[in-house]
Design a protein around this motif. Structure first.
Motif, PDB file in Angstrom:
ATOM      1  N   GLN A  69      21.554  -4.231 -31.552  1.00  0.00           N
ATOM      2  CA  GLN A  69      22.851  -3.650 -31.877  1.00  0.00           C
ATOM      3  C   GLN A  69      22.906  -2.148 -31.600  1.00  0.00           C
ATOM      4  N   ALA A  70      21.727  -1.529 -31.480  1.00  0.00           N
ATOM      5  CA  ALA A  70      21.677  -0.080 -31.254  1.00  0.00           C
ATOM      6  C   ALA A  70      21.707   0.289 -29.779  1.00  0.00           C
ATOM      7  N   THR A  71      21.682  -0.712 -28.899  1.00  0.00           N
ATOM      8  CA  THR A  71      21.698  -0.432 -27.468  1.00  0.00           C
ATOM      9  C   THR A  71      22.536  -1.478 -26.744  1.00  0.00           C
ATOM     10  N   SER A  72      23.151  -1.081 -25.668  1.00  0.00           N
ATOM     11  CA  SER A  72      23.985  -2.007 -24.886  1.00  0.00           C
ATOM     12  C   SER A  72      23.164  -2.783 -23.856  1.00  0.00           C
ATOM     13  N   GLN A  73      21.886  -2.424 -23.725  1.00  0.00           N
ATOM     14  CA  GLN A  73      21.018  -3.057 -22.743  1.00  0.00           C
ATOM     15  C   GLN A  73      20.065  -4.040 -23.418  1.00  0.00           C
ATOM     16  N   PRO A  74      19.656  -5.109 -22.724  1.00  0.00           N
ATOM     17  CA  PRO A  74      18.792  -6.122 -23.349  1.00  0.00           C
ATOM     18  C   PRO A  74      17.407  -5.590 -23.721  1.00  0.00           C
ATOM     19  N   ILE A  75      16.930  -5.965 -24.905  1.00  0.00           N
ATOM     20  CA  ILE A  75      15.580  -5.607 -25.353  1.00  0.00           C
ATOM     21  C   ILE A  75      14.571  -6.427 -24.561  1.00  0.00           C
ATOM     22  N   ASN A  76      13.581  -5.777 -23.968  1.00  0.00           N
ATOM     23  CA  ASN A  76      12.561  -6.520 -23.224  1.00  0.00           C
ATOM     24  C   ASN A  76      11.128  -6.097 -23.553  1.00  0.00           C
ATOM     25  N   ILE A  77      10.968  -5.170 -24.500  1.00  0.00           N
ATOM     26  CA  ILE A  77       9.622  -4.757 -24.916  1.00  0.00           C
ATOM     27  C   ILE A  77       9.592  -4.629 -26.434  1.00  0.00           C
ATOM     28  N   LEU A 288      10.333 -11.426 -20.468  1.00  0.00           N
ATOM     29  CA  LEU A 288      10.875 -11.600 -19.124  1.00  0.00           C
ATOM     30  C   LEU A 288      11.902 -12.722 -19.181  1.00  0.00           C
ATOM     31  N   GLN A 289      13.107 -12.366 -19.598  1.00  0.00           N
ATOM     32  CA  GLN A 289      14.146 -13.369 -19.821  1.00  0.00           C
ATOM     33  C   GLN A 289      14.513 -14.104 -18.539  1.00  0.00           C
ATOM     34  N   GLU A 290      14.445 -13.408 -17.404  1.00  0.00           N
ATOM     35  CA  GLU A 290      14.867 -14.026 -16.153  1.00  0.00           C
ATOM     36  C   GLU A 290      13.983 -15.198 -15.735  1.00  0.00           C
ATOM     37  N   VAL A 291      12.744 -15.233 -16.241  1.00  0.00           N
ATOM     38  CA  VAL A 291      11.845 -16.349 -15.922  1.00  0.00           C
ATOM     39  C   VAL A 291      11.402 -17.083 -17.189  1.00  0.00           C
ATOM     40  N   SER A 292      12.088 -16.803 -18.315  1.00  0.00           N
ATOM     41  CA  SER A 292      11.796 -17.467 -19.598  1.00  0.00           C
ATOM     42  C   SER A 292      10.334 -17.315 -19.996  1.00  0.00           C
ATOM     43  N   GLN A 293       9.826 -16.096 -19.896  1.00  0.00           N
ATOM     44  CA  GLN A 293       8.399 -15.851 -20.143  1.00  0.00           C
ATOM     45  C   GLN A 293       8.212 -14.668 -21.081  1.00  0.00           C
ATOM     46  N   ALA A 294       7.262 -14.806 -21.997  1.00  0.00           N
ATOM     47  CA  ALA A 294       6.876 -13.705 -22.879  1.00  0.00           C
ATOM     48  C   ALA A 294       5.386 -13.467 -22.728  1.00  0.00           C
ATOM     49  N   ASN A 295       5.023 -12.276 -22.261  1.00  0.00           N
ATOM     50  CA  ASN A 295       3.620 -11.914 -22.144  1.00  0.00           C
ATOM     51  C   ASN A 295       3.207 -11.117 -23.376  1.00  0.00           C
ATOM     52  N   VAL A 296       2.184 -11.586 -24.062  1.00  0.00           N
ATOM     53  CA  VAL A 296       1.754 -10.985 -25.326  1.00  0.00           C
ATOM     54  C   VAL A 296       0.315 -10.505 -25.207  1.00  0.00           C
ATOM     55  N   THR A 297       0.097  -9.232 -25.526  1.00  0.00           N
ATOM     56  CA  THR A 297      -1.251  -8.652 -25.525  1.00  0.00           C
ATOM     57  C   THR A 297      -1.597  -8.223 -26.941  1.00  0.00           C
TER      58      THR A 297
END
Length: 393
Positions: A69-77, A288-297
């Motif tokens: 809600q605090a940004t107009s761009q998608p959260i990706n990190i 990575l929403q475009e490929v339905s992937q979440a990389n977790v370290t």
């Protein structure tokens, strides 16, 4: 030409050629060693909260929704703090880089389309604040350090070449410093603070250069990884015999639609991480929403000198894990690469190592200055002597 005369010639002119860039890179590097600590000092309201005794951390999906809600761009990190730091906030980022082929202009900020960093209280879910990373002081310092704030392909070559030349000046400096016997060595290891400025400047250049040599070589050589791909590949080749494949494939399974499950896939992913790791030293999640992937370290202390971390890939449609690379499964080269940043800034040895990196960086910044004064003083003295002799004639 005698050997040491040739070495002195190289040391002097290579140092003059690369000195300005080395000074800039060293000063900014010294600042960035304590980037996290300094940011917390100047922005305490953004990075710390009071841990609620009876409260618990809200689901990750709710925290992400609040940050969104605090940004107009998608959260990706998503950056989750270590489990031991219960007073640290969760950080959410919306970052989009411009494709390399579309980069225009000379400066580094042209490579980023947008980059917001949102700080969220994990207990209440309140958004504590947001910064535009591109205009943040420490991000600018880092870009000056790595690329002189120039476009990546331009700046990295200038910085990398200057650092390579600096390594040559360090080695040639040690050759010039090396004494004939122990008595001379003891004398060359001391700084005479009572001497006149020219002598003091000379002592500061050679003595500090000697003490910082090993640490400066480590910092410089690890820094080259971000400038030259061939340097990184060479170290991989030396350690592993080849460059390992670190590519993570996109998920091939068909995940269940979100609507079929009452629990968000992101919460399923986080539940699996918490189940596997009761404690950790921080978690980095790339969505990575475009490929339905979440990389977790997941970062750990581990029983190793390396910076230990385990990596997983999850399907964002179902929250199921389909790939993993554990610390014990990594090659020697991969362990080194994952630790390279911590070695570069001294974090590999804790707070002591960071202070060593900080002091070493300041010494490295001083070497072009003291070296230039030595060169200028001798050249000016020769000209002055020549003019005096002409006057007497």
């Amino acid at each position: 030409m005698k050997f040491k005369t040739m070495i002195l010639f190289l040391h002097r002119w290579i140092g003059l050629f690369s000195g300005l860039v080395v000074f800039i890179v060293s000063i900014t590097g010294a600042i960035y060693v304590f980037e996290k600590e300094l940011f917390a000092l100047f922005h305490p309201n953004l990075v710390t909260v009071e841990a609620q005794k009876k409260g618990s951390v809200l689901p990750l999906s709710i925290l992400k929704a609040n940050a969104q809600q605090a940004t107009s761009q998608p959260i990706n990190i998503i950056r989750v703090p270590p489990t031991a730091d219960q007073e640290q906030v969760y950080i959410f980022e919306s970052l989009k880089r411009r494709p390399k082929k579309d980069i225009v202009g000379v400066f580094i900020n042209k490579e980023i389309i947008y980059w917001d960093r949102i700080f969220v209280d994990p207990y209440s879910g309140h958004v504590l604040g947001k910064i535009d990373v591109e205009t943040n002081f420490f991000w600018i310092v880092r870009q000056v350090h790595q690329f002189l704030y120039l476009r990546r392909d331009v700046g990295s070559n200038i910085v990398g070449t200057s650092v390579l030349l600096f390594i040559i000046t360090l080695i040639s400096g040690i050759i010039l410093w090396w004494p004939k016997n122990r008595k001379v060595a003891v004398k060359r290891l001391k700084i005479d603070f009572s001497a006149k400025w020219k002598r003091l400047n000379y002592d500061l250049h050679q003595v500090l250069g000697f003490y910082a040599f090993v640490f400066a070589m480590v910092i410089a050589s690890t820094g080259l990884v971000w400038s030259f791909k061939w340097w990184e590949t060479s170290i991989y080749w030396f350690m592993d015999g080849k460059r390992p494949d670190t590519q993570i494939e996109e998920p091939k399974i068909q995940g269940s639609p979100v609507a079929d499950s009452p629990v968000s896939p992101l919460d399923l992913i986080w539940s699996d991480v918490v189940k596997k790791y009761g404690t950790h030293q921080g978690v980095f999640i790339s969505l990575l929403q475009e490929v339905s992937q979440a990389n977790v370290t997941i970062y750990e202390k581990g029983n190793t000198w390396w910076s230990a971390s385990d990596s997983y890939a999850y399907d964002l449609r179902s929250g199921s894990v389909y790939y993993k690379r554990l610390q014990d499964d990594k090659t020697l080269g991969m362990k080194w690469r994952n630790s390279n940043y911590d070695i570069h800034v001294g974090k590999i040895a804790g707070r002591t190592g960071m202070w060593i990196a900080f002091v070493t960086s300041l010494i490295c910044a001083s070497l072009p200055l003291t070296g230039f004064y030595i060169w200028y003083g001798r050249k000016f003295k020769k000209k002055k002597s020549h003019i005096s002799r002409r006057g007497l004639n």
